[in-house]
Write an enzyme that holds these catalytic residues in place. Structure first.
Site, PDB file in Angstrom:
ATOM      1  CE1 TYR A 102      47.006  39.509  31.766  1.00 19.12           C
ATOM      2  CE2 TYR A 102      44.930  39.422  32.938  1.00 19.12           C
ATOM      3  CZ  TYR A 102      46.300  39.472  32.948  1.00 19.12           C
ATOM      4  OH  TYR A 102      46.976  39.483  34.143  1.00 19.12           O
ATOM      5  CD1 TRP A 158      46.063  35.465  35.774  1.00 23.21           C
ATOM      6  CD2 TRP A 158      46.769  33.848  37.171  1.00 23.21           C
ATOM      7  NE1 TRP A 158      47.050  35.997  36.580  1.00 23.21           N
ATOM      8  CE2 TRP A 158      47.494  35.019  37.452  1.00 23.21           C
ATOM      9  CE3 TRP A 158      47.025  32.715  37.922  1.00 23.21           C
ATOM     10  CZ2 TRP A 158      48.473  35.089  38.438  1.00 23.21           C
ATOM     11  CZ3 TRP A 158      47.996  32.787  38.905  1.00 23.21           C
ATOM     12  CH2 TRP A 158      48.710  33.953  39.155  1.00 23.21           C
TER      13      TRP A 158
HETATM   14  N1  MGD Z   1      38.829  45.731  40.272  1.00 28.92           N
HETATM   15  C1  MGD Z   1      39.886  44.940  40.052  1.00 28.92           C
HETATM   16  N2  MGD Z   1      39.947  44.206  38.923  1.00 28.92           N
HETATM   17  C2  MGD Z   1      41.006  43.411  38.707  1.00 28.92           C
HETATM   18  C3  MGD Z   1      42.049  43.309  39.653  1.00 28.92           C
HETATM   19  C4  MGD Z   1      41.960  44.093  40.833  1.00 28.92           C
HETATM   20  O1  MGD Z   1      42.850  44.065  41.702  1.00 28.92           O
HETATM   21  N3  MGD Z   1      40.861  44.884  41.002  1.00 28.92           N
HETATM   22  N4  MGD Z   1      43.103  42.483  39.417  1.00 28.92           N
HETATM   23  C5  MGD Z   1      43.445  42.213  38.032  1.00 28.92           C
HETATM   24  C6  MGD Z   1      44.428  41.122  37.921  1.00 28.92           C
HETATM   25  S1  MGD Z   1      45.876  41.328  38.817  1.00 28.92           S
HETATM   26  C7  MGD Z   1      44.260  40.052  37.132  1.00 28.92           C
HETATM   27  S2  MGD Z   1      45.582  38.996  36.887  1.00 28.92           S
HETATM   28  C8  MGD Z   1      43.001  39.820  36.419  1.00 28.92           C
HETATM   29  C9  MGD Z   1      42.607  38.337  36.372  1.00 28.92           C
HETATM   30  O2  MGD Z   1      41.680  38.130  35.381  1.00 28.92           O
HETATM   31  P1  MGD Z   1      41.490  36.701  34.693  1.00 28.92           P
HETATM   32  O3  MGD Z   1      42.792  36.006  34.602  1.00 28.92           O
HETATM   33  O4  MGD Z   1      40.721  36.907  33.444  1.00 28.92           O
HETATM   34  O5  MGD Z   1      40.582  35.970  35.770  1.00 28.92           O
HETATM   35  P2  MGD Z   1      40.262  34.437  35.990  1.00 28.92           P
HETATM   36  O6  MGD Z   1      39.076  34.396  36.866  1.00 28.92           O
HETATM   37  O7  MGD Z   1      41.485  33.745  36.472  1.00 28.92           O
HETATM   38  O8  MGD Z   1      39.855  33.967  34.547  1.00 28.92           O
HETATM   39  C10 MGD Z   1      40.297  32.809  33.975  1.00 28.92           C
HETATM   40  C11 MGD Z   1      39.155  32.196  33.178  1.00 28.92           C
HETATM   41  O9  MGD Z   1      39.685  31.134  32.408  1.00 28.92           O
HETATM   42  C12 MGD Z   1      38.866  29.969  32.550  1.00 28.92           C
HETATM   43  N5  MGD Z   1      39.746  28.808  32.380  1.00 28.92           N
HETATM   44  C13 MGD Z   1      40.494  28.157  33.297  1.00 28.92           C
HETATM   45  N6  MGD Z   1      41.206  27.174  32.725  1.00 28.92           N
HETATM   46  C14 MGD Z   1      40.906  27.190  31.409  1.00 28.92           C
HETATM   47  C15 MGD Z   1      41.326  26.414  30.287  1.00 28.92           C
HETATM   48  O10 MGD Z   1      42.147  25.508  30.380  1.00 28.92           O
HETATM   49  N7  MGD Z   1      40.806  26.747  29.074  1.00 28.92           N
HETATM   50  C16 MGD Z   1      39.902  27.755  28.914  1.00 28.92           C
HETATM   51  N8  MGD Z   1      39.432  27.993  27.707  1.00 28.92           N
HETATM   52  N9  MGD Z   1      39.467  28.484  29.966  1.00 28.92           N
HETATM   53  C17 MGD Z   1      39.988  28.210  31.178  1.00 28.92           C
HETATM   54  C18 MGD Z   1      38.254  30.086  33.916  1.00 28.92           C
HETATM   55  O11 MGD Z   1      37.048  29.338  33.990  1.00 28.92           O
HETATM   56  C19 MGD Z   1      38.073  31.601  34.049  1.00 28.92           C
HETATM   57  O12 MGD Z   1      36.822  32.001  33.570  1.00 28.92           O
HETATM   58  O13 MGD Z   1      41.945  40.568  37.033  1.00 28.92           O
HETATM   59  C20 MGD Z   1      42.250  41.949  37.111  1.00 28.92           C
HETATM   60  N10 MGD Z   1      41.064  42.676  37.553  1.00 28.92           N
HETATM   61  N1  MGD Z   2      44.111  34.244  46.985  1.00 32.33           N
HETATM   62  C1  MGD Z   2      44.498  34.888  45.876  1.00 32.33           C
HETATM   63  N2  MGD Z   2      45.783  35.247  45.711  1.00 32.33           N
HETATM   64  C2  MGD Z   2      46.175  35.916  44.591  1.00 32.33           C
HETATM   65  C3  MGD Z   2      45.255  36.231  43.564  1.00 32.33           C
HETATM   66  C4  MGD Z   2      43.886  35.847  43.763  1.00 32.33           C
HETATM   67  O1  MGD Z   2      43.014  36.094  42.916  1.00 32.33           O
HETATM   68  N3  MGD Z   2      43.556  35.182  44.911  1.00 32.33           N
HETATM   69  N4  MGD Z   2      45.675  36.878  42.423  1.00 32.33           N
HETATM   70  C5  MGD Z   2      47.105  36.847  42.107  1.00 32.33           C
HETATM   71  C6  MGD Z   2      47.440  37.900  41.146  1.00 32.33           C
HETATM   72  S1  MGD Z   2      46.992  37.660  39.527  1.00 32.33           S
HETATM   73  C7  MGD Z   2      48.132  39.005  41.463  1.00 32.33           C
HETATM   74  S2  MGD Z   2      48.556  40.117  40.242  1.00 32.33           S
HETATM   75  C8  MGD Z   2      48.566  39.285  42.846  1.00 32.33           C
HETATM   76  C9  MGD Z   2      48.212  40.709  43.229  1.00 32.33           C
HETATM   77  O2  MGD Z   2      48.881  41.090  44.358  1.00 32.33           O
HETATM   78  P1  MGD Z   2      48.542  42.506  45.013  1.00 32.33           P
HETATM   79  O3  MGD Z   2      48.207  43.493  43.983  1.00 32.33           O
HETATM   80  O4  MGD Z   2      49.627  42.859  45.953  1.00 32.33           O
HETATM   81  O5  MGD Z   2      47.255  42.085  45.864  1.00 32.33           O
HETATM   82  P2  MGD Z   2      45.869  42.766  46.261  1.00 32.33           P
HETATM   83  O6  MGD Z   2      45.196  41.757  47.114  1.00 32.33           O
HETATM   84  O7  MGD Z   2      45.136  43.268  45.085  1.00 32.33           O
HETATM   85  O8  MGD Z   2      46.287  44.003  47.136  1.00 32.33           O
HETATM   86  C10 MGD Z   2      46.975  43.839  48.355  1.00 32.33           C
HETATM   87  C11 MGD Z   2      46.693  44.989  49.272  1.00 32.33           C
HETATM   88  O9  MGD Z   2      47.159  46.225  48.768  1.00 32.33           O
HETATM   89  C12 MGD Z   2      46.529  47.236  49.535  1.00 32.33           C
HETATM   90  N5  MGD Z   2      46.379  48.456  48.760  1.00 32.33           N
HETATM   91  C13 MGD Z   2      45.472  48.722  47.796  1.00 32.33           C
HETATM   92  N6  MGD Z   2      45.630  49.984  47.332  1.00 32.33           N
HETATM   93  C14 MGD Z   2      46.656  50.508  48.033  1.00 32.33           C
HETATM   94  C15 MGD Z   2      47.310  51.783  48.032  1.00 32.33           C
HETATM   95  O10 MGD Z   2      46.984  52.687  47.268  1.00 32.33           O
HETATM   96  N7  MGD Z   2      48.342  51.928  48.875  1.00 32.33           N
HETATM   97  C16 MGD Z   2      48.752  50.961  49.728  1.00 32.33           C
HETATM   98  N8  MGD Z   2      49.789  51.200  50.507  1.00 32.33           N
HETATM   99  N9  MGD Z   2      48.142  49.777  49.774  1.00 32.33           N
HETATM  100  C17 MGD Z   2      47.122  49.547  48.929  1.00 32.33           C
HETATM  101  C18 MGD Z   2      45.165  46.713  49.890  1.00 32.33           C
HETATM  102  O11 MGD Z   2      44.913  46.913  51.252  1.00 32.33           O
HETATM  103  C19 MGD Z   2      45.224  45.261  49.475  1.00 32.33           C
HETATM  104  O12 MGD Z   2      44.673  44.374  50.416  1.00 32.33           O
HETATM  105  O13 MGD Z   2      47.926  38.399  43.750  1.00 32.33           O
HETATM  106  C20 MGD Z   2      47.971  37.024  43.350  1.00 32.33           C
HETATM  107  N10 MGD Z   2      47.484  36.244  44.448  1.00 32.33           N
HETATM  108 MO    MO Z   3      47.280  39.574  38.384  1.00 32.04          MO
END
Ligand code: MGD
Ligand code: MGD
Ligand code: MO
Length: 771
Positions: free
Chosen positions: A111, A113
């Site tokens: 998994y 991005w």
């Molecule tokens: N506590 C907490 N944990 C969370 C979340 C949260 O809200 N709270 N959010 C979750 C969510 S929504 C998501 S989507 C995940 C994201 O989790 P990930 O998608 O695993 O996070 P990234 O940091 O985007 O990791 C991408 C990795 O791929 C590498 N990479 C980039 N391009 C390439 C390429 O072309 N080839 C290869 N081989 N590697 C590459 C980058 O260097 C990086 O290390 O995290 C989740 N974890």
């Molecule tokens: N700059 C930036 N943008 C991103 C990403 C990133 O890594 N960096 N990641 C992308 C990805 S993979 C995803 S999946 C999306 C995620 O999009 P979201 O999940 O919507 O984003 P978050 O920033 O995790 O959370 C947004 C807000 O939700 C509120 N929140 C948390 N828990 C609760 C709750 O229980 N109730 C309520 N009402 N509010 C709550 C928090 O205050 C938090 O700031 O964002 C995307 N956009």
């Molecule tokens: Mo995500």
């Protein structure tokens, strides 16, 4: 002589300024109204000391020390080897594992991005390679929205992501809506991002247009700044993880006052009666009235009553973000938000009703879809096994165990070889100390990475990859109507190679190079995918020739005209003629199917379940603060945490943690102090930021600081840098989705009164000669 070249990333398109092959700087595009500051910060990271320059193998693994359990994965030194040697090691190990343990012992879920780009899509390349080699155990759903992806098909039917084309677009909100109630807010920081890339950031302008049109916004969130200041939103701070209770209180108020849309509920939904008896307390003796909801949520009874009235008398739109479902029982706020919108009378009216994820990327609510764009052809995976994506540590720790998942019973497979390419599990997974224990169990971990991040340091074989700046490709983002050229702007660092090049070499060793590459060069593939797109879209689309596109750097795609099946407007107009793709053809307020699963943590209708960890749990006596580990403003997840922009956001090298001044004062914490955030699972250092934007009882520490354990092998060891996943729980949302529940964690914070250790997150591991 300076050259200006096109760059495409998940955080937007930019212009790279290159001088004699050297990347000098990255600038915003002149036509992007809201460029992300992450782009320009990529330059220094390209050559920093964290780059992986040569293939490297963990010393203990290379020396044939025990390959399962008790390994020194994560603590060992690495030995650099030649590409030829690395390719031999990986191909031999794939052969051995497949022949001794079967193809399902290879885990290719991987998994993550990765980077923008249609051809060099890391997972696409990995899956094609592994499928041609015999198959792999896959992972299902995403860390972003697992609970939503599993619950919505039961409730509104269709593909898990189809809601994105079925909900109102911002432009329709501008024209039609009077009141937006946003559960989880509308954080603009998140709209920097679009998976796959984007030419121009539009969300900010669209939100401004709403405001100018007089749309009122209510932000129901623990954090005020989850909504842009220019929206003048009302802020209703909510106890984290209690949105379902708030919605139930609003629903109860609508019902007892007769404000709900009886006609729509009768014609277009099923099961309202059974849900209504739950609301009224006929089943459990508890009325879910405004007073009940106020006690749970911290939102006043009057505010709840007022919302019920306004939602039913104004043209309204109920929004939920993703964070609310990345929590214990995360299915419920999603399901309940649909039910509430159905009751409110706005469902299926233009620009009104219900939608999810508006504040999660610059795509949702911007366009319903985009035209077809070709990708690397998929090869069917011969192995049927999969795991729910967030159950990776469970699988490694408990192979053979049977778990529930969306009405099925899954046996967790025994994984011997873990292959990660394009993701960072030591960023994204919860409870990293548990993951560390789980990570010792497979025989071999292979990782493709550009930087020595934690996942690379916890691998056995690290293959250095070229970044998106170091290869030719083109990008097409989610719902973004542009193709953007991505010519190589610099040579790969050290000996790094593209993922495709690495897989082609492995395929050659394993005897299927021709099937894998189809005898095309990399630029040949890029041209091929572009030409395929051009041919499929036909003459009307008038895409330029590949060479013209490559020169001019962007091409406009025709608008996608659908069809977008499952429309709520059509449903409202005639539910017999336009049924939803659910078992009943209607919105399922009660789902016979879910009910038949007999789960104690996900019943046949939306319900309030107390989270295991929340501010009113007994555990809050010891850990009185709710941790919000949301998305970082200064980077995408862990990507470019080593870039200038992210580094400049740190406090004495640590990730900032935001805390309400009241909670800070009672702990003697002042702005800029380094604090320790801790619970029973782990602890990390972070730099305190005092902020009234965070409600009392809540602390906010974004994800993505590269984990920096003081003693990597030691469970619970202090993290010097500020990765919240040492504190979060590896607990499924429920038996239905098995999704991650990162947002359900309690902690405490204290001033760190000891000498500050240096942050070593960006230092490579020790590289030693072979012995
Ligand atoms: N506590 C907490 N944990 C969370 C979340 C949260 O809200 N709270 N959010 C979750 C969510 S929504 C998501 S989507 C995940 C994201 O989790 P990930 O998608 O695993 O996070 P990234 O940091 O985007 O990791 C991408 C990795 O791929 C590498 N990479 C980039 N391009 C390439 C390429 O072309 N080839 C290869 N081989 N590697 C590459 C980058 O260097 C990086 O290390 O995290 C989740 N974890
Ligand atoms: N700059 C930036 N943008 C991103 C990403 C990133 O890594 N960096 N990641 C992308 C990805 S993979 C995803 S999946 C999306 C995620 O999009 P979201 O999940 O919507 O984003 P978050 O920033 O995790 O959370 C947004 C807000 O939700 C509120 N929140 C948390 N828990 C609760 C709750 O229980 N109730 C309520 N009402 N509010 C709550 C928090 O205050 C938090 O700031 O964002 C995307 N956009
Ligand atoms: Mo995500």
């Amino acid at each position: 002589m300076e050259r200006r070249m096109s760059v495409a990333t998940h955080w937007g398109s930019f212009v790279a300024v290159v001088d004699s092959g050297r990347l000098v700087r990255i600038e915003p595009r002149h036509d992007d109204p809201a460029p992300s500051p992450i782009g320009p910060g990529m330059v220094t990271a390209a050559d920093d000391s964290a780059r992986v320059l040569r293939p490297a193998v963990r010393k203990g693994w290379l020396n044939g020390e025990p390959r399962a359990h008790g390994t020194a994965r994560g603590t060992d030194a690495f030995v650099e080897v030649s590409w030829d040697h690395a390719i031999t090691l990986v191909s031999d190990e794939l052969r051995r594992v497949r022949s001794q343990h079967g193809d399902s012992a290879v885990f290719g879920g991987s998994y993550g991005w990765a980077s923008a780009g249609r051809f060099h899509h890391a997972q696409g390349q990995l899956h094609r390679f592994l499928a041609l080699d015999g198959g792999y155990t896959d992972a299902r759903n995403t860390y972003s929205t697992a609970a939503l992806e599993v619950i919505l098909p039961h409730v509104i039917g269709g593909h898990p992501w189809s809601y994105q084309s079925r909900m109102p677009m911002w432009a329709e909100v501008v024209d039609n809506c009077e009141l937006v109630v946003a559960f989880g807010g509308l954080a603009l920081k998140n709209s920097q991002i679009n998976p796959g890339g984007l030419a121009r950031h539009q969300t900010q302008d669209l939100q401004r247009q709403c405001r100018e049109a007089g749309v009122r916004f209510v932000n129901i969130s623990p954090i005020r700044s989850d909504v842009a200041g220019f929206l003048d939103a009302e802020w209703l701070p909510v106890v984290p993880n209690t949105d379902t209770a708030a919605m139930l209180g609003i629903a109860h108020t609508m019902l007892v006052n007769g404000w709900h849309d009886e006609d729509f509920l009768r014609r277009c939904c099923v099961g309202f009666d059974r849900f209504a008896s739950y609301l009224l307390g006929e089943l459990d003796g508890i009325r879910k009235d405004a007073a009940w909801a106020a006690k749970i949520t911290g939102i006043s009874r009057d505010a709840i009553t007022d919302l019920a009235r306004r939602l039913t008398t104004r043209r309204s739109l109920i929004m939920v973000n993703y964070a609310v479902q990345r929590a214990d029982h995360g299915e419920q706020p999603i399901w309940m938000s649909v039910v509430l919108a159905a009751m409110a009378g706005s469902m299926g009216r233009p620009g009104c009703g219900w939608g999810a994820g508006y504040a999660t990327m610059d795509a949702t609510g911007v366009a319903r879809d985009r035209a077809f764009v070709a990708t690397v052809p998929e090869v069917a995976n011969p192995v049927p096994d999969f795991i729910p994506v967030a159950r990776i540590a469970d699988t490694l720790l408990h192979p053979g165990e049977v778990i529930d998942y969306d009405g099925k019973r899954l046996t967790l497979p025994e994984l011997r070889l873990v292959y990660w390419c394009g993701g960072n599990p030591f960023h994204h997974h919860q409870d990293l100390h548990r993951l560390t224990r789980a990570w010792q169990t497979p025989d071999t971990v292979v990782v493709h990475e550009a930087w020595w991040n934690t996942t690379a340091k916890f691998a056995d074989i690290v293959l250095p990859v070229a970044t998106s700046l170091e290869r030719d490709d083109f990008a097409a983002g989610f719902s973004d109507p542009h193709l953007v050229a991505m010519p190589k702007v610099r040579e790969p660092a050290g000996e790094s190679r593209t993922d495709h090049h690495i897989f082609a070499a492995l395929a050659s060793r394993l005897g299927f190079e021709q099937e894998f590459t189809e005898s095309r060069s990399e630029i040949g593939w890029v041209r091929h995918l572009y030409e395929q797109t051009r041919a499929k879209l036909g003459d009307d689309a008038a895409l330029p020739s590949f060479d013209d596109f490559w020169r001019s750097s962007t091409a406009e795609l025709p608008a996608s005209t659908g069809p977008f099946p499952g429309s709520f407007e059509a449903l409202r107009s005639d539910p017999q003629r336009f049924p939803l793709p659910t078992p009943s053809g209607r919105i399922e307020i009660f789902s016979e199917e879910i009910d038949s699963f007999g789960y104690d943590d996900c019943a046949g209708h939306p319900k309030w379940y107390e989270p295991v960890e929340w501010l009113r749990a007994d555990l809050s006596d010891r850990f009185p603060l709710h941790l919000i580990s949301n998305q970082p403003a200064s980077r995408l997840h862990s990507q470019y945490d080593n870039g200038d922009h992210s580094l400049s956001s740190k406090i004495r090298g640590r990730e900032p943690v935001a805390i309400n001044p009241l909670d800070a004062a009672s702990r003697g914490i002042e702005s800029g102090m380094i604090v320790r955030v801790y619970n029973d699972r782990g602890s990390c250092l972070a730099g305190a930021v005092l902020s009234d934007d965070v409600m009392p009882g809540v602390v906010q520490l974004s994800t993505g600081a590269w984990w920096d354990p003081v003693q990597p092998g030691l469970s619970g060891t202090l993290d010097r840098h500020g990765n919240p996943n040492v504190l979060t729980a590896d607990r499924p949302c429920s038996r239905l989705s098995q999704g991650p529940s990162a947002l359900s964690a309690l902690v405490d914070v204290e001033f760190y009164d000891e000498p500050l250790p240096d942050v070593l997150a960006f230092a490579p591991p020790s590289l030693v000669p072979p012995s």
